[in-house]
Every structure is written in structure tokens, then in C-alpha cells.
Write an enzyme that holds these catalytic residues in place. Structure first.
Site, PDB file in Angstrom:
ATOM      1  CB  CYS A  22      15.453  54.396  19.070  1.00  0.00           C
ATOM      2  SG  CYS A  22      17.232  54.708  19.217  1.00  0.00           S
ATOM      3  CG  HIS A  51      25.209  62.654  19.130  1.00  0.00           C
ATOM      4  ND1 HIS A  51      25.069  62.437  17.779  1.00  0.00           N
ATOM      5  CD2 HIS A  51      26.523  62.484  19.404  1.00  0.00           C
ATOM      6  CE1 HIS A  51      26.259  62.147  17.260  1.00  0.00           C
ATOM      7  NE2 HIS A  51      27.147  62.167  18.227  1.00  0.00           N
ATOM      8  CG  HIS A  84      26.701  57.927  16.938  1.00  0.00           C
ATOM      9  ND1 HIS A  84      27.252  58.135  18.180  1.00  0.00           N
ATOM     10  CD2 HIS A  84      25.467  58.482  16.982  1.00  0.00           C
ATOM     11  CE1 HIS A  84      26.397  58.801  18.944  1.00  0.00           C
ATOM     12  NE2 HIS A  84      25.301  59.017  18.244  1.00  0.00           N
ATOM     13  CB  CYS A 106      22.387  51.332  16.347  1.00  0.00           C
ATOM     14  SG  CYS A 106      20.717  50.731  16.015  1.00  0.00           S
ATOM     15  CD  GLU A 136      24.427  56.484  11.001  1.00  0.00           C
ATOM     16  OE1 GLU A 136      23.764  57.043  11.898  1.00  0.00           O
ATOM     17  OE2 GLU A 136      23.909  55.921  10.025  1.00  0.00           O
ATOM     18  CB  THR A 174      20.431  55.304  10.703  1.00  0.00           C
ATOM     19  OG1 THR A 174      21.182  55.983  11.709  1.00  0.00           O
ATOM     20  CG2 THR A 174      21.163  54.058  10.254  1.00  0.00           C
ATOM     21  CB  CYS A 204      16.744  53.493  11.862  1.00  0.00           C
ATOM     22  SG  CYS A 204      16.472  54.860  12.994  1.00  0.00           S
ATOM     23  CB  SER A 232      20.780  64.730  18.813  1.00  0.00           C
ATOM     24  OG  SER A 232      19.832  63.811  18.339  1.00  0.00           O
ATOM     25  CG  ASN A 234      17.403  61.333  16.433  1.00  0.00           C
ATOM     26  OD1 ASN A 234      16.361  61.541  17.050  1.00  0.00           O
ATOM     27  ND2 ASN A 234      18.544  61.009  17.039  1.00  0.00           N
TER      28      ASN A 234
END
Ligand code: 0CN
Ligand code: SF4
Length: 319
Positions: A22, A51, A84, A106, A136, A174, A204, A232, A234
Site C-alpha cells: 500500500c 510487518h 504503525h 502512515c 498501532e 486501520t 484504511c 501482520s 492486515n
């Protein structure tokens, strides 16, 4: 040729779109690379910049030293904060030690930090939906000294006791599961009808788009392979999205982790990658599947992302 080989030769790989890096991850890696070029190595990075084991190892070879505590950074050195984000306390500590800081948080995490600061200033208590222990969450919870309440699930919402039900707001991590978050938000709204919500959801665009892409891909697959590291958030959520649709799904950090038994007798093998997983790894996974006998690859339709974030001051000039 065995029956299995014949089947695999007819099988195809479906590639999710979008997948992989991303804008926030691109930027974070670029910050480390540029800082090393500008100041020479070593450059200290607080926490894994993103990550992903492959990314971290690559930057380590280029001269980055990854640490968890700022006290591990010798005086007079440069430190980079990971994508993060960090708490206010970490920022203050770096300042008071006179370290040179580049912030790779980010911008979409920073946006949540700003929301928290504003709402605390307005006297709101804030409920954060997120995974305990995730950096985060530590960073966002640490934007305020008090008045922050973490919930991980609906049970946590039920157990919440807040001082003033009229002055509360929520924010989220996020990289949550969009669907799980929606359920938790519904429970929060049922319990606290006056709760203030973010103008635009905190999950996000990259998290949302990658989950949507798996929702589109998974029903067409017999098995799904997600490229991503175990820590990770996500990437784990992508695997769960496929699993929730009843499709066997696995997360791998490298092609060597693929168990040939996963694809035996399968006609369609879905491949995607988390926001911190490099395309090179996705391609290596495809190459391994080719080696195992799968011949065809088909890239699925999906959203094209055209988002890029500017680099921090001092690192923005052409390298
Ligand atoms: O895998 P990541 O480094 O982070 P999480 O998904 O665990 O939050 O991906 C980049 C996302 C950010 C911030
Ligand atoms: Fe930013 Fe989202 Fe990427 Fe995290 S996953 S770095 S919040 S764009």
C-alpha cells in the site's frame, strides 16, 4: 504422468487485485532507504518498519538496525518510527534524548492520532477498537494520557463502563476486518446511541480494498494462499476473509512454506498478498506453484490504486 499431475496442469492460479504494498508501506520503506543513503548506516528503526520478515531482512542488509526500545539507540543517532506509529511518550523520549527522528508513521494512522487528540481536547472519552498489544494500538492509545478504552470484541463492549455516555467517541485500528469491526461498532452504537463516529472510517483504503478483492476471489477458488508475515494484522485478516467463506486458506512468508498437499486435486488456487508483502514474494509463490505443476495464471479484475504519500521533510528530494 500421474492423475494428480494432469489435474494440476489444468489448474489455474487466480491473482487478487489489488494485493501487496500500500502507499503507507511504500513510503515507510523509502524513508529507511533514503535515510541510509543520506546519513550512512547504521540507521535505527523502532519496531519492524512494516510487518514483513523479507522487507526487514532486506533493510537490515542495507544498514538498518531494528530495535524495540529507544534506549537501545546510542546518543547522537538517527531513529525512524515504523509505519504503525508511536505514542506521545515515545516521541517525547526521542526529543528529550536529542535523537534525529524520521517519522514513517502512515499518514492514515496519523489521521487517527489527530482525531484522538482533538476529541480528548473536547472532553470526549474514546473507545478504540483494535488488537491488544499491536504497535498501532499502543501508539494510538498513547496519544492521550487517560480517557482511552480498548475493546477487541463485543464482550469487551458489554463490559465497558464509561463516565459520561453523552461524551464518547470511537476510533479503530486501520487494519481490522471490516466485517468484524462493523459488528463491534453496531454493539457500541446499541449501548451508547450518542457515540461519535469518525467522519470517514479509520480502516484504511488498502485494508478495505484487499479484503474486498478476497471476497471477490475466494468464492471462485478451492484454496487461497495469502503472502504475509505472521505478525501482520492486515495479512491475517485476508486469510480469515477467505476462511470465513469456507475456503481452505493459508498464509505464507515465503514459497518454501507451501505444502504441496494444499493444492493437490485443486482446480483454482487464489493468491493474494498483505499490504506489507512485496510483489517479489507473490511472484516467487507463483513460480513455486508453477514448479508444482500449475501452468495457468489469471489476474482478476479489481480496483487500481493510485495513492502515494509525500515523504517527510528532509527526505523528499530525489535520491
Ligand atoms: O503488516 P503491516 O506492517 O501492519 P499491520 O497489518 O500489522 O498493522 O502493514 C502495514 C500497515 C500499517 C500501518
Ligand atoms: Fe497506511 Fe493502510 Fe498501508 Fe497501514 S495498511 S500503512 S494504514 S495505507
Amino acid at each position: 504422468m500421474s492423475i494428480t499431475d494432469t489435474t494440476l496442469a489444468e489448474a489455474e492460479i487466480l491473482l487478487a487485485q489489488p494485493r501487496g504494498f500500500c502507499a503507507g508501506v511504500d513510503r515507510a520503506i523509502e524513508i529507511v532507504e533514503r535515510a541510509i543513503k543520506l546519513h550512512g548506516s547504521p540507521i535505527y528503526v523502532r519496531h519492524e518498519i512494516v510487518h514483513n520478515a523479507y522487507v526487514v531482512e532486506d533493510l537490515r542488509k542495507k544498514g538498518a538496525i531494528f530495535i524495540e526500545q529507544l534506549e537501545e539507540v546510542p546518543a547522537g543517532n538517527t531513529v525512524i518510527f515504523s509505519a504503525h506509529g508511536v505514542s506521545k511518550a515515545v516521541r517525547t523520549e526521542a526529543e528529550s534524548r536529542g535523537l534525529r527522528v524520521y517519522d514513517a508513521t502512515c499518514p492514515l494512522v496519523t489521521k487517527v492520532h489527530i482525531e484522538v487528540a482533538k476529541m480528548r481536547a473536547d472532553g470526549f472519552d474514546i473507545v478504540m477498537i483494535g488488537h491488544k498489544g499491536h504497535p498501532e494500538v499502543e501508539g494510538t492509545m498513547g496519544q492521550a494520557g487517560e480517557g482511552m478504552h480498548l475493546v477487541e470484541d463485543i464482550e469487551d463492549v458489554q463490559a465497558l463502563t464509561l463516565p459520561d455516555a453523552e461524551r464518547i467517541a470511537f476510533v479503530t485500528q486501520t487494519t481490522l476486518s471490516v466485517d468484524d469491526a462493523a459488528e463491534i461498532i453496531a454493539a457500541l452504537k446499541a449501548k451508547y446511541p450518542a457515540i461519535r463516529e469518525p467522519k470517514k472510517q479509520d480502516i484504511c483504503y488498502a485494508t478495505q480494498n484487499r479484503q474486498d478483492a478476497v471476497k471477490f476471489m475466494a468464492p471462485q477458488c478451492d484454496v487461497v494462499i495469502v503472502v504475509g508475515s505472521p505478525n501482520s494484522s492486515n495479512s491475517n485478516r485476508l486469510r480469515e476473509v477467505a476462511e470465513k467463506r469456507g475456503i481452505p486458506s493459508y498464509m505464507v512468508d515465503s514459497p518454501t512454506q507451501i505444502d504441496p498437499a494444499w493444492i493437490e486435486g485443486k482446480r483454482r488456487i487464489g493468491v493474494t498478498a498483505g499490504a506489507s508483502a512485496p510483489e517479489a514474494l507473490a511472484q516467487a509463490v507463483i513460480a513455486r506453484l508453477h514448479e508444482l505443476g500449475v501452468r495457468n495464471v489469471r489476474a482478476l479484475e479489481g480496483i487500481e490504486e493510485n495513492i502515494a504519500f509525500p515523504l517527510p521533510r528532509g527526505l523528499g528530494l530525489p535520491a
